[in-house]
Motif scaffolding. Structure first.
Motif, PDB file in Angstrom:
ATOM      1  N   TYR A 143      56.317  19.558  62.807  1.00  0.00           N
ATOM      2  CA  TYR A 143      55.645  18.471  63.529  1.00  0.00           C
ATOM      3  C   TYR A 143      55.236  17.389  62.539  1.00  0.00           C
ATOM      4  N   THR A 144      55.183  16.162  63.035  1.00  0.00           N
ATOM      5  CA  THR A 144      54.807  15.017  62.215  1.00  0.00           C
ATOM      6  C   THR A 144      53.286  14.851  62.211  1.00  0.00           C
ATOM      7  N   SER A 145      52.793  13.976  61.342  1.00  0.00           N
ATOM      8  CA  SER A 145      51.344  13.881  61.114  1.00  0.00           C
ATOM      9  C   SER A 145      50.576  13.418  62.352  1.00  0.00           C
ATOM     10  N   ASN A 146      51.188  12.535  63.157  1.00  0.00           N
ATOM     11  CA  ASN A 146      50.477  12.041  64.338  1.00  0.00           C
ATOM     12  C   ASN A 146      50.138  13.159  65.312  1.00  0.00           C
ATOM     13  N   MET A 147      50.929  14.245  65.287  1.00  0.00           N
ATOM     14  CA  MET A 147      50.653  15.369  66.173  1.00  0.00           C
ATOM     15  C   MET A 147      49.342  16.061  65.787  1.00  0.00           C
TER      16      MET A 147
END
Length: 352
Positions: free
Chosen positions: A89-93
Motif C-alpha cells: 500500500y502507498t503512504s496515503n492509505m
C-alpha cells in the motif's frame, strides 16, 4: 423500392441482428434487491452477494473477494503451508483511516509481508504522536502553508506532528548508530536494512495503534526500498550533520535478497496491492523470482495508456513472469478507501 408501410430492409437487418444462443454457463446480471432483507440488518456478506454479479467494478470487487478467499483457504497438500501473502500500500492509505484495517490484518497475522513507501512507514508512527484531520481537496495551499498545515488529498496533518516525530526518532537513530559502531569488527556486526529499521521503530513506538508495532510483535517483515523518500529521509539527512564523520548505514541489498527469497521459497504466492509505483513493482518483481504469483489483486485507479507500471493491468505482469500464466487475477478500478473495507469484511474478517 421500399414499401411506405415498412422500414428499409437494410435498417431492419442492421438493428434486428439475430443473436447466438448464450451458453448454459453464462452468468446473468443480478440486481441487489433490498426487499429481501426486510426485517433484518444488512450484512457485508449480503452486499457482496448482491454486488458480485451486478457488473462493472462491483463485479471486480466480487472477484477480489473470491481470489483473496482462495488465497486464505489454500494449503500445501504435503506440508500444510499457507499462501505467502504480500500486502502493498502507498503512504496515503496509512494517512487515511485504512490504517486501522492494515493494523488489524498485521495484528492477527493475516499477511506474510508488507511493502510500503517511506510515507507509509513514518505516517503510522506520526499518527501515534499526533492526529490527522479531515479537510477538503480544494483547500487553499498558500493558506494552509501559512498555518503550518500539510494537505494529503482531503486530509491535513499539522506540521507540529512532524516536529514531534523528529523529537521521537532522532534519539533512536542516535542509539542505532551507537550500536552499529560498537559492533564493528565483531561476530555480531550490525548491518541495518530498511526492514530492520522499521522493525526497531515498531519496537520503540510501543503503541498498539501502530501497524509496525504489531509487525514487530508478530515478526512480519516490512520492506521499504524507498525509505529515504519522506520525512524519515529528512531525519536521516539531518542526522548525518549531527554525527559526522560517523554515519548510519542502511543496506538495501540485504533486503532485496530477503524479500526475493521469501517469494522463491513460498509454496504459493498471493499479491494484494493497493496503489501503484514502487510498492506495486517491488512485490511483483519479487514474485518474478518464482516465475510468478498464483494470485493477484490490484486496487488502483491508474490507467494503462501511458505505459506506467502503476496503471498496468495483470495481463502485463503475466508477460513479465510476475503472475503465473494460469494465475488468478483481477484489477479493481476503485479508490481503495471505498472498497477495501468491504473486501476485508468478506475475507479476512469474515470469521472474526
Amino acid at each position: 423500392m421500399a414499401s411506405p408501410n415498412h422500414p428499409p430492409a437494410a435498417a431492419t437487418d442492421a438493428v434486428l441482428v439475430k443473436s447466438v444462443e448464450m451458453p448454459k454457463e453464462a452468468q446473468k446480471v443480478e440486481e441487489l434487491d433490498f426487499n429481501k432483507f426486510k426485517g433484518r440488518p444488512i450484512t457485508a456478506e449480503d452486499l457482496y452477494n448482491g454486488m458480485k454479479h451486478m457488473g462493472f467494478q462491483a463485479t471486480s470487487v466480487g472477484e477480489a473477494i473470491r481470489i483473496i478467499n482462495d488465497m486464505r483457504a489454500w494449503r500445501d497438500p504435503e506440508t500444510g503451508e499457507k499462501t505467502t501473502i504480500f500486502l502493498g500500500y502507498t503512504s496515503n492509505m496509512i494517512s487515511s483511516g485504512l490504517r486501522g484495517i492494515f493494523r488489524w490484518l498485521v495484528e492477527h497475522k493475516h499477511v506474510s509481508a508488507i511493502v510500503s513507501t517511506a510515507g507509509g512507514i513514518e505516517e503510522d508512527f506520526i499518527k501515534c504522536l499526533g492526529d490527522t484531520y479531515l479537510s477538503s481537496f480544494s483547500a487553499n495551499g498558500a493558506d494552509l502553508r501559512k498555518k503550518g498545515l500539510n494537505r494529503i488529498g482531503n486530509l491535513v496533518v499539522p506540521n507540529d506532528n512532524y516536529c514531534a516525530f523528529e523529537d521521537w526518532v532522532v534519539p533512536i537513530l542516535d542509539k542505532m548508530l551507537e550500536e552499529q559502531e560498537a559492533s564493528k569488527g565483531t561476530e555480531n556486526e550490525i548491518n541495518w536494512t530498511p526492514s530492520k529499521v522499521i522493525h526497531r521503530l515498531g519496537k520503540e513506538i510501543n503503541d498498539a495503534r501502530s501497524v509496525y508495532y504489531w509487525a514487530y510483535k508478530n515478526d512480519i517483515p516490512v520492506f521499504c526500498p524507498a525509505l529515504t523518500d519522506g520525512s524519515l529521509g529528512d531525519m536521516l539527512y539531518f542526522h548525518t550533520f549531527k554525527t559526522s564523520p560517523q554515519q548510519l548505514k542502511i543496506d538495501i541489498v540485504e533486503d532485496i535478497r530477503r524479500i526475493n527469497t521469501m517469494a522463491v521459497r513460498a509454496k504459493r504466492a498471493g499479491m494484494i496491492i493497493l496503489g501503484g509505483g514502487v510498492i506495486k513493482h517491488h512485490i511483483a518483481n519479487a514474485c518474478l523470482m518464482r516465475n510468478g504469483a498464483e494470485s493477484a489483486v490490484y486496487i488502483n485507479t491508474a490507467q494503462e495508456f501511458d505505459g506506467s507500471d502503476a496503471g498496468a493491468r495483470p495481463e502485463e505482469a503475466i508477460s513479465w513472469g510476475k503472475i503465473k500464466l494460469d494465475g488468478d487475477h483481477v484489477k479493481v478500478y476503485v479508490e481503495a478507501t471505498t472498497c477495501f473495507p468491504l473486501i476485508v469484511a468478506n475475507t479476512f474478517a469474515k470469521d472474526a
